[in-house]
Every structure is written in structure tokens, then in C-alpha cells.
Design an enzyme around this catalytic site. Structure first.
Site, PDB file in Angstrom:
ATOM      1  CB  SER A  47      -0.834   0.095   1.351  1.00  0.00           C
ATOM      2  OG  SER A  47      -0.571   0.857   2.290  1.00  0.00           O
ATOM      3  CG  LEU A  49       6.577   5.927  -0.141  1.00  0.00           C
ATOM      4  CD1 LEU A  49       6.557   6.630  -1.402  1.00  0.00           C
ATOM      5  CD2 LEU A  49       7.333   6.438   0.822  1.00  0.00           C
ATOM      6  CB  SER A 180       8.874  10.388   9.221  1.00  0.00           C
ATOM      7  OG  SER A 180       8.019  11.579   9.532  1.00  0.00           O
ATOM      8  CE1 TYR A 193       5.634   6.812  11.563  1.00  0.00           C
ATOM      9  CE2 TYR A 193       5.762   9.532  11.860  1.00  0.00           C
ATOM     10  CZ  TYR A 193       5.671   8.230  10.997  1.00  0.00           C
ATOM     11  OH  TYR A 193       6.160   8.281   9.793  1.00  0.00           O
ATOM     12  CE  LYS A 197       8.780   6.328  10.254  1.00  0.00           C
ATOM     13  NZ  LYS A 197       9.191   5.274   9.381  1.00  0.00           N
ATOM     14  CB  THR A 228      -0.452   6.649   2.435  1.00  0.00           C
ATOM     15  OG1 THR A 228       0.048   7.055   3.908  1.00  0.00           O
ATOM     16  CG2 THR A 228       0.880   7.375   1.667  1.00  0.00           C
TER      17      THR A 228
END
Ligand SMILES: NC(=O)c1ccc[n+]([C@@H]2O[C@H](COP(=O)([O-])OP(=O)(O)OC[C@H]3O[C@@H](n4cnc5c(N)ncnc54)[C@H](OP(=O)(O)O)[C@@H]3O)[C@@H](O)[C@H]2O)c1
Length: 311
Positions: A47, A49, A180, A193, A197, A228
Site C-alpha cells: 500500500s 508509498l 519521516s 512514532y 523515527k 496514504t
């Protein structure tokens, strides 16, 4: 000082800027590495990217190994790529698939062996799969912080470490990771998150320095918001799904454009690429050059988000 600038420094500064601009133009014009027949592994190819990366690398003639947890969705991607094979300038190949859960690092070694069996080597590993998180630290179970870390950090590093020896033996290969903007700055209510990252950025920065002498480049790509399913699939503080396409995500970049930028970064063996607009890019500089202002702005952002929730 005025005399120095007027007499000798100004032409020197202008000449340096000129040389820099010329260098950047020449670097951009370089054709970059060819991808015809290269073995490219993409995680999270079912799915968003990852799927768009599959499309552009397939069209460039790469031999793909697509990874994900859902065999049926990956097969659908394979069928779509096969259907679109005609009309490309390059010879294209039917992709292979390897199914495994990155969050279960005990299966990653076996998956790496399966990946290597597909073509006997890996030329480019694109660590793309990931999940996001939305929540208040006070209400978030530690297990959720850990789960996000397993998928976004431990999974990709386990896969990288399992495939790296084969690259080192051949003195050839390329490691790519989709991080990110939140790997460079931390935004409130995204703790798990942003932390995963940031850890990713640090690990792959170390790796880049450690394996440079083998001729294996490491590329860290840090996009801003992309259109997305990431926010839809994000987990919340109790582990349940966020289930909402956030406005920021809906207004994000087209994943097809981001995939083209990933292809370009791979061709040019770029080390660190930020794919974001002027505001996030400015915020990254502020975090280093004027942290007090950055922290004020983030506290104000947190206040606004709290207010919106309370309304
Ligand atoms: N969208 C954005 O705004 C944005 C911004 C910056 C960076 N990124 C990064 O871009 C990358 C791709 O995300 P996306 O935006 O394309 O989101 P997406 O549409 O939700 O895709 C995520 C992909 O990761 C896979 N995945 C998730 N958990 C997995 C696990 N435990 N094991 C194996 N595969 C797993 C999913 O596969 P299955 O569910 O089919 O297994 C899916 O293919 C992520 O690393 C994300 O952090 C996204």
C-alpha cells in the site's frame, strides 16, 4: 570590516556560491546508477508509498522482491504491475513476494533467507514499511510504545542486519530507509512514532559511517505528509486503530511524486534527503539553531490540539 568585504571577501563569497550552484546543477544532471536488472527489496509494498515505489522501480527494470504481511494484497500489486508492463522503456520482471511480519523479529532472519533465495543477492533494500501513532503520553500503554518501536525500528534494523553480510561479501549493495520529518523533529501527540523515527535516523547514520569503506551507501529519506493510509492505520494509546484519514495526511504529497524522489535518491546514492515544504524544513533548522523558539511553537501546537479535542 567594510573594506575587507568590499576589497577581497565579496568576490570570494560570490565565487564560492557560484561554484556550489554549478556543482549542484551538475550533480542533478548526472544520470545516476542504472536500475535495469538490479534486485530491489521493498518492505510495506502492499500500500501507499511502498506500492508506488514498486511501480517506479518495476518500470525502471528492477527485479523486485515485495514484502508485506498480507499475501493477497501483495499478489494484487504483482498483478497490477504485470498488467502495466507494456510500454515501459526497460525490460521488466514479474516481482517475487515474501510474506512476514516485521514486528516479529524472530521471523525476520528466515524472511531474509527467503529474500536472498529469490535472486541470490540484494542490490537495494528499501525499508519502507511502518505504522503511525496518535495519542497522549499520559494515556498510552507502554506496550503500544513498544509495538510501534518493533515495527518501525527493530523490524527494519533486524532485516538490514540479516541482509548486510551478503552485501559486505560482494562489496556491493545499497540500504535505504523511509524515515519521516518526525525523525528530525518531535511533534506533540506522536511520541511513539517520532521516537521510532528518531531512533531510525540515528541507527542508519551510524551504519552509513560504519559501512562506507565497503562501498555500500545508506540513504535516509524523510518525507513530510503523504496521501496514504498511514493515519487510518495508526494506533492509539490503547492499541486500537485511529481509523481516520487526518486532514494533514489528506492534504499531503502525492505518493507517486514521493516514489519518484526515492528513485532519484537511490540513483544518486544520496545520503540524507528531506522531502518536505518550507515550514517543516524551517522547523528542522529551528530545532538546532533556536531550540527555545521551537519548544514554544510545539507547546502552542499541543495547546491547539487539546482545545480542538475538548470542543
Ligand atoms: N504517509 C505519510 O504521511 C508519511 C510521512 C512520512 C513518512 N512516512 C513513512 O512512509 C512509510 C510508508 O507508509 P505509508 O504512508 O505508505 O503508509 P501505509 O499506506 O499505511 O503503508 C504501510 C505499509 O507498511 C506495511 N506494514 C505495516 N506494519 C507492518 C508489519 N508489522 N510488518 C510488515 N509490514 C508492515 C503495510 O503492509 P500490510 O499492512 O499489508 O502488511 C503497508 O504496506 C512508513 O515508514 C511511514 O512512516 C509516511
Amino acid at each position: 570590516m567594510e573594506r575587507v568585504m568590499g576589497g577581497g571577501m565579496l568576490p570570494l563569497v560570490l565565487a564560492s556560491v557560484g561554484v556550489l550552484v554549478l556543482y549542484r546543477i551538475l550533480v542533478r544532471r548526472r544520470p545516476g546508477a542504472a536500475l535495469q536488472d538490479a534486485v530491489v527489496v521493498i518492505t510495506g509494498a502492499s500500500s501507499g508509498l511502498g506500492k508506488e515505489c514498486a511501480r517506479v522501480f518495476h518500470a525502471a527494470g528492477a527485479r523486485l522482491v515485495l514484502c508485506g504481511r498480507d499475501a493477497a494484497r501483495l499478489q494484487q500489486v504483482v498483478q497490477e504491475l504485470k498488467a502495466n508492463s507494456t510500454g515501459t522503456q526497460h525490460q521488466t520482471y514479474t516481482p517475487s513476494t515474501v510474506i512476514f511480519d516485521l514486528a516479529d523479529t524472530s521471523t525476520v532472519h528466515r524472511a531474509a533467507e527467503e529474500i536472498l533465495k529469490c535472486y541470490g543477492q540484494v542490490d537495494v533494500l528499501i525499508n519502507n514499511a511502518g505504522i503511525s501513532y496518535r495519542g497522549n503520553i499520559l494515556d498510552t500503554h507502554l506496550s503500544v510504545q513498544r509495538d510501534v518501536m518493533e515495527t518501525n525500528y527493530f523490524g527494519p534494523i533486524a532485516l538490514t542486519q540479516a541482509l548486510l553480510p551478503s552485501m559486505v561479501r560482494r562489496r556491493s549493495g545499497h540500504i535505504v530507509v523511509i524515515s519521516s520529518v518526525q525523525g528530525k523533529i518531535a511533534i506533540p501527540y506522536r511520541s511513539a512514532y517520532a521516537a521510532s523515527k528518531h531512533a531510525t535516523q540515528a541507527y542508519f547514520d551510524c551504519l552509513r559511517a560504519e559501512i562506507e569503506h565497503y562501498g555500500i551507501p545508506v540513504t535516509v529519506i524523510s518525507p513530510g505528509y503523504i496521501r496514504t493510509n498511514l493515519s487510518l492505520n495508526a494506533v492509539t494509546g490503547d492499541g486500537s486503530k485511529h481509523g481516520v484519514v487526518d486532514k494533514t495526511t489528506a492534504m499531503g504529497s502525492d505518493p507517486r511524486d514521493v516514489a519518484q524522489a526515492v528513485l532519484k535518491a537511490v540513483r544518486h546514492r544520496s545520503k540524507d534527503v528531506v522531502l518536505a515544504g518550507p515550514l517543516p524544513s524551517l522547523a528542522i533548522y529551528l530545532r538546532t539553531l533556536w531550540p527555545a523558539l521551537f519548544f514554544k511553537l510545539m507547546a502552542s501546537r499541543a495547546r491547539k490540539e487539546r482545545k480542538l479535542k475538548d470542543e
